[in-house]
Design an enzyme around this catalytic site. Structure first.
Site, PDB file in Angstrom:
ATOM      1  N   CYS A  19      -1.767   2.279 -10.991  1.00  8.50           N
ATOM      2  CA  CYS A  19      -2.760   1.622 -10.122  1.00  8.50           C
ATOM      3  C   CYS A  19      -4.185   2.042 -10.440  1.00  8.50           C
ATOM      4  CB  CYS A  19      -2.468   1.944  -8.670  1.00  8.50           C
ATOM      5  SG  CYS A  19      -0.809   1.483  -8.190  1.00  8.50           S
ATOM      6  N   ARG A  73       0.824  -1.218   0.000  1.00 12.11           N
ATOM      7  CA  ARG A  73       0.000   0.000   0.000  1.00 12.11           C
ATOM      8  C   ARG A  73       0.848   1.254   0.000  1.00 12.11           C
ATOM      9  NH1 ARG A  73      -4.134  -1.203   4.921  1.00 12.11           N
ATOM     10  NH2 ARG A  73      -5.988  -1.543   3.669  1.00 12.11           N
ATOM     11  N   VAL A  74       2.088   1.123  -0.455  1.00 11.98           N
ATOM     12  CA  VAL A  74       3.008   2.254  -0.278  1.00 11.98           C
ATOM     13  C   VAL A  74       2.950   3.259  -1.415  1.00 11.98           C
ATOM     14  CG1 VAL A  74       4.620   0.983   1.153  1.00 11.98           C
ATOM     15  CG2 VAL A  74       4.897   0.961  -1.335  1.00 11.98           C
ATOM     16  N   HIS A 114     -18.299  20.640   4.970  1.00 12.67           N
ATOM     17  CA  HIS A 114     -19.243  19.736   5.632  1.00 12.67           C
ATOM     18  C   HIS A 114     -18.431  18.619   6.295  1.00 12.67           C
ATOM     19  CE1 HIS A 114     -22.148  16.537   6.137  1.00 12.67           C
ATOM     20  NE2 HIS A 114     -23.140  17.373   5.842  1.00 12.67           N
ATOM     21  N   LYS A 160      -7.798  -4.411  -1.561  1.00 15.79           N
ATOM     22  CA  LYS A 160      -6.802  -3.632  -2.309  1.00 15.79           C
ATOM     23  C   LYS A 160      -7.442  -2.958  -3.526  1.00 15.79           C
ATOM     24  CE  LYS A 160      -3.117  -2.021  -4.122  1.00 15.79           C
ATOM     25  NZ  LYS A 160      -2.281  -0.978  -3.534  1.00 15.79           N
TER      26      LYS A 160
HETATM   27  N1  SAJ Z   1      -5.792  12.435  -9.121  1.00 19.20           N
HETATM   28  C1  SAJ Z   1      -6.791  13.329  -9.481  1.00 19.20           C
HETATM   29  N2  SAJ Z   1      -7.579  13.852  -8.504  1.00 19.20           N
HETATM   30  C2  SAJ Z   1      -7.418  13.535  -7.176  1.00 19.20           C
HETATM   31  C3  SAJ Z   1      -6.399  12.639  -6.821  1.00 19.20           C
HETATM   32  C4  SAJ Z   1      -5.606  12.093  -7.816  1.00 19.20           C
HETATM   33  O1  SAJ Z   1      -6.999  13.618 -10.667  1.00 19.20           O
HETATM   34  O2  SAJ Z   1      -8.185  14.058  -6.359  1.00 19.20           O
HETATM   35  C5  SAJ Z   1      -4.952  11.816 -10.159  1.00 19.20           C
HETATM   36  C6  SAJ Z   1      -3.470  12.089 -10.006  1.00 19.20           C
HETATM   37  O3  SAJ Z   1      -3.098  13.289 -10.577  1.00 19.20           O
HETATM   38  C7  SAJ Z   1      -2.883  10.887 -10.708  1.00 19.20           C
HETATM   39  C8  SAJ Z   1      -3.883   9.761 -10.412  1.00 19.20           C
HETATM   40  O4  SAJ Z   1      -5.066  10.416 -10.033  1.00 19.20           O
HETATM   41  O5  SAJ Z   1      -2.816  11.086 -12.117  1.00 19.20           O
HETATM   42  C9  SAJ Z   1      -3.447   8.788  -9.339  1.00 19.20           C
HETATM   43  O6  SAJ Z   1      -2.768   9.448  -8.293  1.00 19.20           O
HETATM   44  P1  SAJ Z   1      -2.823   8.997  -6.744  1.00 19.20           P
HETATM   45  O7  SAJ Z   1      -1.893   9.868  -6.005  1.00 19.20           O
HETATM   46  O8  SAJ Z   1      -4.216   8.982  -6.264  1.00 19.20           O
HETATM   47  O9  SAJ Z   1      -2.407   7.482  -6.756  1.00 19.20           O
HETATM   48  P2  SAJ Z   1      -1.097   6.618  -7.107  1.00 19.20           P
HETATM   49  O10 SAJ Z   1      -1.445   5.802  -8.300  1.00 19.20           O
HETATM   50  O11 SAJ Z   1       0.145   7.440  -7.180  1.00 19.20           O
HETATM   51  O12 SAJ Z   1      -0.958   5.704  -5.817  1.00 19.20           O
HETATM   52  C10 SAJ Z   1      -2.060   5.000  -5.316  1.00 19.20           C
HETATM   53  C11 SAJ Z   1      -2.067   5.265  -3.827  1.00 19.20           C
HETATM   54  N3  SAJ Z   1      -3.371   4.970  -3.334  1.00 19.20           N
HETATM   55  C12 SAJ Z   1      -4.020   5.850  -2.553  1.00 19.20           C
HETATM   56  O13 SAJ Z   1      -3.605   6.946  -2.259  1.00 19.20           O
HETATM   57  C13 SAJ Z   1      -5.328   5.334  -2.064  1.00 19.20           C
HETATM   58  C14 SAJ Z   1      -1.024   4.431  -3.117  1.00 19.20           C
HETATM   59  O14 SAJ Z   1      -1.177   4.495  -1.703  1.00 19.20           O
HETATM   60  C15 SAJ Z   1      -1.109   2.964  -3.541  1.00 19.20           C
HETATM   61  O15 SAJ Z   1      -0.096   2.211  -2.946  1.00 19.20           O
HETATM   62  C16 SAJ Z   1      -0.935   2.905  -5.030  1.00 19.20           C
HETATM   63  O16 SAJ Z   1      -1.994   3.638  -5.636  1.00 19.20           O
HETATM   64  C17 SAJ Z   1      -0.967   1.438  -5.423  1.00 19.20           C
HETATM   65  O17 SAJ Z   1       0.109   0.855  -5.591  1.00 19.20           O
HETATM   66  O18 SAJ Z   1      -2.051   0.855  -5.500  1.00 19.20           O
END
Ligand code: SAJ
Length: 428
Positions: A268, A162-163, A252, A214
């Site tokens: 992911c 989950r990192v 809210h 996951k």
């Molecule tokens: N994004 C948006 N709007 C948001 C949040 C993100 O458009 O509000 C976009 C980001 O710009 C990016 C994409 O979504 O393009 C994904 O970014 P992210 O930071 O949400 O996720 P990842 O893929 O870098 O990492 C995620 C993480 N999961 C969560 O935060 C729940 C990480 O903890 C997981 O370990 C990883 O997926 C994984 O390996 O599954």
């Protein structure tokens, strides 16, 4: 087995030394276990054995050196070197094929390698993100290949990582972890093994629940971002700034709206919803629609750019467009599934020239200034911190036409003298 784990004498093999496998192998080695890292890329094996990491991550060089110098971590490409280990930890990728079905070939190859090397009573842990029911299927494959009985002659667990890159060594220790066993005993063994370095909470469940947990985590984010993108689409029609609306809605106590933008990238979020749905016979369609919405955002951003060009009478086929940012998220050099690349793919051919600049990735231009010189439009595609402090009034002087498209809510106040449009910024 439990005794070997508790006394630190269990021997561990980690299969796949990538972003997750290498840090995990390092953690077990520095917790005192003898760890053999198995990796098919021979150049990676050589590097690791000389104490140098092939991935960029804070603290990794120091921690890897300690693991290798203590003699606790050795990397190999030879499957014979992982024969007869007590625990096998599989950390291989599970990408999508072109038709968006899961490519489980890396996992299956890893499982076959383990089956060829393992002895009776081994513990096998899958950390890879997999479609529901995969761990049980892999246990059956091992039964077929070895003649051992799952749950009796070997133990098997799904324990998803989950990192977040950039925080891997902190999150490996402090994040909570799920151990989904094909039997309760399997889950218990894996939990005690990981307790050697995990300080976060640990939970035991079945392998299928763990797989779904996951996938739900990342699907939750993907669907919520799609909702934010839908709000952005509506905000344009109502002529309001959706970010102002989201900020107010989030006051809210039980509302937490995500951020809209040019799209969703990475290894992911664009993939995991497909893995979640794949084995299902039927679904309601919400998750698929969310994926479609998020995949369409680069095209929505293209529409913003083209309407700006039209407004200023710049024929698209003559336009020079500078794209700022190639990485899929801010302050990262990772371009996997980056919406910036999808956006570039969508405009290439329709405009005269696309220039790119990314402080972490590189690009066709060496600086923001080089990218913007004589350009007709700047498009911000990644929320790098460095882009937040750009002096647009100064940069505008370099441009032929002053159009600024913000795909990531990087620019707080539209700069003077520009035609400004941004995803969700309906009021300008
Ligand atoms: N994004 C948006 N709007 C948001 C949040 C993100 O458009 O509000 C976009 C980001 O710009 C990016 C994409 O979504 O393009 C994904 O970014 P992210 O930071 O949400 O996720 P990842 O893929 O870098 O990492 C995620 C993480 N999961 C969560 O935060 C729940 C990480 O903890 C997981 O370990 C990883 O997926 C994984 O390996 O599954």
């Amino acid at each position: 087995m439990l005794e070997k784990i508790e006394t630190g004498t269990a021997e561990i093999a980690v299969i796949g030394l990538g972003y997750i496998g290498l840090p995990t192998a390092i953690m077990f080695a520095n917790a005192g276990f003898k760890v053999t890292g198995y990796e098919i890329r021979e150049d990676v094996v050589e590097r690791i054995n000389s104490g140098k990491a092939h991935i960029v991550e804070p603290e990794i060089d120091e921690l890897l050196r300690r693991a290798v110098e203590s003699g606790n971590l050795k990397a190999t490409s030879n499957p014979r070197d992982i024969e007869g280990k007590d625990a096998y930890i599989i950390c291989v990728q599970t990408p999508l094929k072109d038709d968006r079905t899961p490519d489980l070939s890396y996992l299956e190859n890893a499982v076959r390698t383990v089956a060829g090397a393992m002895k009776r009573n081994s513990l096998i842990v899958i950390e890879s993100t997999v479609p529901p029911l995969t761990t049980v299927k892999m246990a059956t494959l091992i039964e077929e290949l070895t003649g051992f009985k799952a749950g009796e002659d070997f133990h098997m667990v799904h324990a998803p990582e989950r990192v977040m890159p950039g925080r891997i060594f902190k999150e490996l220790v402090y994040n909570s972890r799920i151990f989904g066993g094909i039997t309760p005993e399997s889950a218990e063994l894996a939990e005690s093994l990981y307790r050697s370095f995990v300080k976060g909470q640990t939970f035991k469940t079945s392998s299928t629940v763990s797989e779904v947990v996951k996938l739900m985590e990342n699907t939750f984010r993907d669907v919520n971002i799609a909702l934010a993108n839908e709000f952005a689409f509506l905000a344009h029609q109502y002529g309001i700034d959706v970010f102002e609306a989201i900020e107010l809605a989030n006051t809210h106590p039980r509302v937490r709206i995500h951020s809209p933008g040019i799209g969703v990238g990475g290894h992911c979020l664009p993939k995991d919803p497909h893995l979640l749905l794949w084995p299902a016979k039927e679904d309601f369609g919400l998750i698929r629609l969310a994926r479609e919405i998020n995949d369409s955002m680069p095209l929505f951003t293209k529409d913003l750019l083209f309407s700006a060009l039209r407004e200023l009478n710049v024929p698209p086929e003559d336009a020079v467009v500078a794209v700022l940012g190639l990485a899929y998220k801010g302050d990262s050099d990772d371009t996997r599934n980056s919406p910036a690349l999808a956006f570039i793919g969508a405009i290439e051919g329709d405009v005269a020239e696309v220039r790119t600049y990314d402080p972490f990735v590189g690009g066709s231009a060496g600086s923001v200034e080089d990218a913007l010189r004589e350009a007709d439009a700047a498009v911000i595609a990644t929320d790098h911190t460095a882009f937040k402090s750009l002096d647009w009034e100064k940069l505008g002087k370099l441009m032929r036409t002053r159009i600024l498209i913000d795909g990531r809510h990087v620019v707080e106040n539209p700069p003077r003298g520009f035609l400004f449009k941004g995803v969700g910024r309906g009021e300008y």
